[in-house]
Write a protein that holds these residues in place. Sequence first.
Motif, PDB file in Angstrom:
ATOM      1  N   VAL A  85      18.852  61.767  30.065  1.00  0.00           N
ATOM      2  CA  VAL A  85      18.853  60.364  30.454  1.00  0.00           C
ATOM      3  C   VAL A  85      19.150  59.565  29.190  1.00  0.00           C
ATOM      4  O   VAL A  85      18.443  59.688  28.194  1.00  0.00           O
ATOM      5  CB  VAL A  85      17.502  59.952  31.073  1.00  0.00           C
ATOM      6  CG1 VAL A  85      17.528  58.502  31.495  1.00  0.00           C
ATOM      7  CG2 VAL A  85      17.168  60.855  32.250  1.00  0.00           C
ATOM      8  N   GLN A  86      20.210  58.765  29.230  1.00  0.00           N
ATOM      9  CA  GLN A  86      20.667  58.094  28.016  1.00  0.00           C
ATOM     10  C   GLN A  86      20.430  56.593  28.036  1.00  0.00           C
ATOM     11  O   GLN A  86      21.243  55.828  27.559  1.00  0.00           O
ATOM     12  CB  GLN A  86      22.150  58.388  27.795  1.00  0.00           C
ATOM     13  CG  GLN A  86      22.418  59.865  27.614  1.00  0.00           C
ATOM     14  CD  GLN A  86      23.886  60.175  27.474  1.00  0.00           C
ATOM     15  OE1 GLN A  86      24.745  59.366  27.749  1.00  0.00           O
ATOM     16  NE2 GLN A  86      24.169  61.372  27.031  1.00  0.00           N
ATOM     17  N   LEU A  87      19.307  56.183  28.572  1.00  0.00           N
ATOM     18  CA  LEU A  87      18.965  54.771  28.610  1.00  0.00           C
ATOM     19  C   LEU A  87      17.680  54.523  27.835  1.00  0.00           C
ATOM     20  O   LEU A  87      16.955  55.452  27.490  1.00  0.00           O
ATOM     21  CB  LEU A  87      18.802  54.310  30.061  1.00  0.00           C
ATOM     22  CG  LEU A  87      20.062  54.366  30.917  1.00  0.00           C
ATOM     23  CD1 LEU A  87      19.719  54.123  32.374  1.00  0.00           C
ATOM     24  CD2 LEU A  87      21.090  53.360  30.440  1.00  0.00           C
ATOM     25  N   ASP A  88      17.398  53.263  27.600  1.00  0.00           N
ATOM     26  CA  ASP A  88      16.190  52.863  26.906  1.00  0.00           C
ATOM     27  C   ASP A  88      14.957  53.392  27.637  1.00  0.00           C
ATOM     28  O   ASP A  88      14.859  53.250  28.859  1.00  0.00           O
ATOM     29  CB  ASP A  88      16.164  51.333  26.835  1.00  0.00           C
ATOM     30  CG  ASP A  88      14.987  50.819  26.064  1.00  0.00           C
ATOM     31  OD1 ASP A  88      14.947  51.040  24.848  1.00  0.00           O
ATOM     32  OD2 ASP A  88      14.104  50.205  26.704  1.00  0.00           O
ATOM     33  N   PRO A  89      14.000  54.011  26.931  1.00  0.00           N
ATOM     34  CA  PRO A  89      12.837  54.594  27.613  1.00  0.00           C
ATOM     35  C   PRO A  89      11.989  53.579  28.369  1.00  0.00           C
ATOM     36  O   PRO A  89      11.431  53.902  29.415  1.00  0.00           O
ATOM     37  CB  PRO A  89      12.047  55.252  26.480  1.00  0.00           C
ATOM     38  CG  PRO A  89      12.533  54.615  25.240  1.00  0.00           C
ATOM     39  CD  PRO A  89      13.952  54.214  25.490  1.00  0.00           C
ATOM     40  N   GLU A  90      11.908  52.349  27.881  1.00  0.00           N
ATOM     41  CA  GLU A  90      11.152  51.330  28.599  1.00  0.00           C
ATOM     42  C   GLU A  90      11.826  50.994  29.928  1.00  0.00           C
ATOM     43  O   GLU A  90      11.165  50.756  30.931  1.00  0.00           O
ATOM     44  CB  GLU A  90      10.981  50.061  27.751  1.00  0.00           C
ATOM     45  CG  GLU A  90      10.039  50.224  26.583  1.00  0.00           C
ATOM     46  CD  GLU A  90      10.701  50.878  25.365  1.00  0.00           C
ATOM     47  OE1 GLU A  90      11.957  50.878  25.269  1.00  0.00           O
ATOM     48  OE2 GLU A  90       9.975  51.411  24.515  1.00  0.00           O
TER      49      GLU A  90
END
Length: 115
Positions: free
Chosen positions: A7-12
Amino acid sequence: RLVLADVQLDPEYIADRVRDECLQLNLQCSPATSASVHDSARIEICTPAAAGTPSSSSVRAFVHVIPHSCEGDYKVSFTRLSGDTFAFHKLYRELKSRISDVLVPARVDLPSFSA
């Protein structure tokens, strides 16, 4: 434990999406104090018991958003704490399908050809 990787998105953002989908499914969802400095987010989820069944039919699970690589990829790990295994797998599949837009296919390094 079941995992969604790459998953390549911001963890928040990932954690907010999981919480939002839980709320839309009428699941109890709350941030949990992280037990590890490696967790970017940890969420506790509880499913309601089905009508006419004992409360033990509910599922309690943690969702961890954890760094997966140095390139900024994350994985979303689902850990069953209590409840039926099949109900846990159903919960995992439901949430996976609802957040499928944040999942990126694994990188494939194709061989380079020169003429």
